[in-house]
Design a protein around this motif. Structure first.
Motif, mmCIF file in Angstrom:
data_model
loop_
_atom_site.group_PDB
_atom_site.id
_atom_site.type_symbol
_atom_site.label_atom_id
_atom_site.label_comp_id
_atom_site.label_asym_id
_atom_site.label_seq_id
_atom_site.Cartn_x
_atom_site.Cartn_y
_atom_site.Cartn_z
ATOM 1 N N ASN A 28 -26.019 -49.567 48.009
ATOM 2 C CA ASN A 28 -25.842 -49.270 46.596
ATOM 3 C C ASN A 28 -25.015 -48.014 46.444
ATOM 4 O O ASN A 28 -25.465 -46.922 46.778
ATOM 5 N N GLU A 29 -23.799 -48.159 45.919
ATOM 6 C CA GLU A 29 -22.997 -46.960 45.693
ATOM 7 C C GLU A 29 -23.028 -46.642 44.210
ATOM 8 O O GLU A 29 -22.616 -47.462 43.367
ATOM 9 N N LEU A 30 -23.542 -45.446 43.889
ATOM 10 C CA LEU A 30 -23.641 -45.043 42.489
ATOM 11 C C LEU A 30 -22.878 -43.744 42.274
ATOM 12 O O LEU A 30 -23.159 -42.741 42.931
ATOM 13 N N ILE A 31 -21.928 -43.785 41.337
ATOM 14 C CA ILE A 31 -21.216 -42.568 40.961
ATOM 15 C C ILE A 31 -21.407 -42.357 39.476
ATOM 16 O O ILE A 31 -21.265 -43.296 38.685
ATOM 17 N N LEU A 32 -21.749 -41.133 39.089
ATOM 18 C CA LEU A 32 -21.926 -40.826 37.674
ATOM 19 C C LEU A 32 -20.842 -39.845 37.240
ATOM 20 O O LEU A 32 -20.761 -38.726 37.760
ATOM 21 N N LEU A 33 -19.999 -40.274 36.291
ATOM 22 C CA LEU A 33 -19.002 -39.381 35.698
ATOM 23 C C LEU A 33 -19.662 -38.749 34.476
ATOM 24 O O LEU A 33 -20.144 -39.477 33.594
ATOM 25 N N ASP A 34 -19.643 -37.420 34.428
ATOM 26 C CA ASP A 34 -20.519 -36.752 33.459
ATOM 27 C C ASP A 34 -20.030 -35.322 33.238
ATOM 28 O O ASP A 34 -19.057 -34.885 33.864
ATOM 29 N N THR A 35 -20.647 -34.601 32.302
ATOM 30 C CA THR A 35 -20.452 -33.150 32.229
ATOM 31 C C THR A 35 -21.833 -32.504 32.123
ATOM 32 O O THR A 35 -22.759 -33.098 31.579
ATOM 33 N N TRP A 36 -21.945 -31.270 32.625
ATOM 34 C CA TRP A 36 -23.255 -30.626 32.746
ATOM 35 C C TRP A 36 -23.949 -30.464 31.403
ATOM 36 O O TRP A 36 -25.173 -30.486 31.314
ATOM 37 N N GLY A 84 -36.044 -42.027 41.281
ATOM 38 C CA GLY A 84 -35.768 -41.641 42.666
ATOM 39 C C GLY A 84 -34.533 -42.312 43.238
ATOM 40 O O GLY A 84 -34.467 -42.619 44.431
ATOM 41 N N ILE A 85 -33.545 -42.550 42.382
ATOM 42 C CA ILE A 85 -32.335 -43.240 42.836
ATOM 43 C C ILE A 85 -31.262 -42.223 43.162
ATOM 44 O O ILE A 85 -30.928 -41.372 42.340
ATOM 45 N N LYS A 86 -30.682 -42.364 44.360
ATOM 46 C CA LYS A 86 -29.633 -41.420 44.758
ATOM 47 C C LYS A 86 -28.311 -41.790 44.087
ATOM 48 O O LYS A 86 -27.969 -42.959 43.986
ATOM 49 N N PHE A 87 -27.587 -40.763 43.659
ATOM 50 C CA PHE A 87 -26.292 -41.011 43.053
ATOM 51 C C PHE A 87 -25.370 -39.838 43.320
ATOM 52 O O PHE A 87 -25.826 -38.726 43.585
ATOM 53 N N GLU A 88 -24.079 -40.109 43.246
ATOM 54 C CA GLU A 88 -23.087 -39.041 43.402
ATOM 55 C C GLU A 88 -22.673 -38.578 42.013
ATOM 56 O O GLU A 88 -22.294 -39.389 41.164
ATOM 57 N N TYR A 89 -22.751 -37.284 41.784
ATOM 58 C CA TYR A 89 -22.434 -36.734 40.469
ATOM 59 C C TYR A 89 -21.015 -36.180 40.483
ATOM 60 O O TYR A 89 -20.663 -35.416 41.376
ATOM 61 N N LYS A 90 -20.211 -36.586 39.514
ATOM 62 C CA LYS A 90 -18.846 -36.035 39.413
ATOM 63 C C LYS A 90 -18.688 -35.354 38.062
ATOM 64 O O LYS A 90 -18.719 -36.010 37.019
ATOM 65 N N GLU A 91 -18.465 -34.054 38.104
ATOM 66 C CA GLU A 91 -18.279 -33.282 36.878
ATOM 67 C C GLU A 91 -16.860 -33.513 36.359
ATOM 68 O O GLU A 91 -15.886 -33.284 37.071
ATOM 69 N N GLU A 92 -16.757 -33.992 35.114
ATOM 70 C CA GLU A 92 -15.449 -34.216 34.521
ATOM 71 C C GLU A 92 -15.020 -33.004 33.697
ATOM 72 O O GLU A 92 -15.842 -32.353 33.061
ATOM 73 N N ASP A 93 -13.721 -32.747 33.701
ATOM 74 C CA ASP A 93 -13.169 -31.757 32.781
ATOM 75 C C ASP A 93 -12.574 -32.556 31.625
ATOM 76 O O ASP A 93 -11.547 -33.240 31.792
ATOM 77 N N LEU A 94 -13.226 -32.496 30.466
ATOM 78 C CA LEU A 94 -12.806 -33.372 29.366
ATOM 79 C C LEU A 94 -11.466 -32.959 28.749
ATOM 80 O O LEU A 94 -10.912 -33.687 27.934
ATOM 81 N N THR A 95 -10.976 -31.771 29.133
ATOM 82 C CA THR A 95 -9.643 -31.397 28.654
ATOM 83 C C THR A 95 -8.578 -31.927 29.622
ATOM 84 O O THR A 95 -7.392 -31.830 29.365
ATOM 85 N N ASN A 96 -9.036 -32.485 30.744
ATOM 86 C CA ASN A 96 -8.109 -32.976 31.775
ATOM 87 C C ASN A 96 -8.799 -34.132 32.515
ATOM 88 O O ASN A 96 -9.256 -33.983 33.647
ATOM 89 N N LYS A 97 -8.873 -35.277 31.829
ATOM 90 C CA LYS A 97 -9.709 -36.375 32.326
ATOM 91 C C LYS A 97 -9.167 -36.986 33.602
ATOM 92 O O LYS A 97 -7.955 -37.201 33.729
#
Lengths: 219, 231
Positions: free
Chosen positions: A3-11, A27-40
């Motif tokens: 299961n590959e989970l990536i979450l595009l998000d902002t803090w 308890g699900i593992k996921f990769e968190y990616k912080e987006e810069d909404l001024t530079n998507k």
């Protein structure tokens, strides 16, 4: 298949927080990616070409968009771990109704509080407190909106607790004195690691709003 | 078939949101009692069963109320899951996509931009019309190669969009504009015909001349208010 989970998000996004809380509760593992909404990022634009918004959950390469829809998706796929929605149709409908209420009322009215002044701000503040009181009435004597445990409506609403301080300072009012029961509920939710690990420091949220106001050219 | 108990639907004669629920109930063969509300004089029943929003539609099932059309549609699908058609796909990714498109219709731009084009004039109207054109492009792309928004079978996103088929011609008549046309929107036009061919949907449309009268009056009211306040 793994299961590959990536979450595009902002803090700071209360919508993104809902998804993080749901995943952590289960308890699900996921990769968190912080987006810069001024530079998507290209990934965000590819995965959500229509709205170009976060959060987006990418599950084995397929995107799921809209926070409420993502939380329901997670709840359906990992239904045996910490279920968030009730199993029966009527209570499920009630949970969806109240989550929809939060979606329609809280963010936009809250936004008015920190983007306006004078009479407009005052009336937004009154409206906001009115909605919180409606939620308090719905909560009643239950520890959570979900009953004995954290549920869909709790996950939908609790991220805004990290924004309460920003609303209070902007609007010069106290949520605690107007809605003590709701504050008690919020503190109860914060005892869950999934929530306390996800919600940012309210002071940082307030600083963020101040900077956002500068960027948007709002006094 | 499960014992469905008593089903009552509060709506208005013209409510597009109420129409969605009518379609779901009729397609699934669920008997129900229909009550048309006068929203200028809300009944005690409405106030009692939807105290939070006091809006229609409201579904009352065995004395318990469910509000908000999309919530009602999912409730119907889950409660009468044995009755075809399924209103949402089984696969979770497809379900998420169906929910996304249903929400798109209501919230993001689709209905609000239609409202703006309809209740304003001049530049604000142009902006609304431009926004509609954008949304229709997205819908056209999504519908390409599909029978329905939900895929092979009609589902909740089709119900959410269904108002387009009935109401757009009304708006086009009142505004004197073409909003949906065969050339720019071949898939959407074909989808509209497919929807209209479904007997349950075709027979539920509110009468067109009544709709034209109602909506023309709404537009006049908004324009008059705007002109009065701009002095």
């Amino acid at each position: 298949m793994a299961n590959e989970l990536i979450l595009l998000d902002t803090w700071v996004s209360p919508f993104g927080m809902r998804v993080r809380i749901a995943l952590r509760e289960k308890g699900i593992k996921f990769e968190y990616k912080e987006e810069d909404l001024t530079n998507k990022s290209d990934l965000l634009l590819k995965m959500n070409p229509i709205h170009k918004k976060i959060p987006v959950l990418i599950h084995n390469g397929k995107p799921v968009r809209e926070s409420g829809i993502i939380v329901q998706y997670v709840d359906e796929v990992w239904h045996d771990k910490a279920p968030l929605l009730p199993s029966e149709p009527y209570p499920r409908a009630q949970a969806r109704f109240w989550a929809d209420f939060v979606d329609k009322k809280i963010y936009d009215t809250g936004r008015k509080i920190w983007t306006t002044k004078g009479d407009e701000q005052k009336s937004a503040t009154e409206e906001f407190i009115g909605y919180l009181k409606t939620l308090e009435a719905e909560l009643g004597a239950k520890p959570y909106f979900g009953g004995e445990k954290l549920g869909y409506v709790d996950v939908t609403m609790i991220p805004f607790y990290s924004w309460f301080h920003a609303y209070e300072v902007s609007g010069n009012f106290s949520i605690e004195s107007n809605c003590p029961k709701l504050m008690a509920w919020a503190k109860r939710c914060m005892q869950h690691e999934s929530v306390s690990k996800t919600l940012p420091d309210p002071k940082k949220v307030y600083e963020f709003i101040l900077q956002l106001k500068k960027r948007l050219g709002i006094e | 078939m499960a014992d469905q108990g008593e089903v009552k639907l509060l709506k208005t004669w013209s409510s597009l949101f109420g129409l969605r629920v009518v379609w779901a109930l009729k397609l699934k063969g669920i008997p129900y009692e229909s009550v048309d509300e006068d929203l200028t004089n809300k009944s005690d029943l409405l106030l009692q069963y939807n105290p939070v929003h006091t809006k229609v539609p409201v579904l009352i099932h065995n004395g318990k109320s469910i509000c908000e059309s999309l919530v009602i549609l999912e409730y119907i699908d889950e409660t009468w899951s044995q009755n075809p058609p399924r209103l949402l796909p089984r696969d979770p990714i497809q379900r998420a996509s169906a929910r996304f498109w249903a929400k798109f219709m209501d919230e993001k731009q689709a209905l609000p931009s239609m409202w703006q084009a309809f209740t304003k004039e001049g530049r604000e109207q142009e902006e609304g019309v431009a926004s509609i054109a954008e949304n229709l492009k997205l819908l056209e792309a999504e519908l390409e190669g599909k029978k329905f928004l939900g895929g092979e079978e009609i589902g909740i996103p089709d119900f959410a969009l269904g108002w387009l088929v009935n109401l757009v011609p009304v708006f086009e008549e009142i505004l004197g504009l073409k909003i949906v046309d065969e050339e720019r929107h071949p898939s959407l036009s074909e989808w509209s015909r497919r929807i209209s061919d479904i007997p349950v949907i075709e027979e539920s449309w509110p009468p067109r001349d009544k709709l034209v009268t109602k909506w023309a009056a709404i537009r006049d009211h908004f324009l008059a208010t705007a002109r009065a306040s701009s002095g």
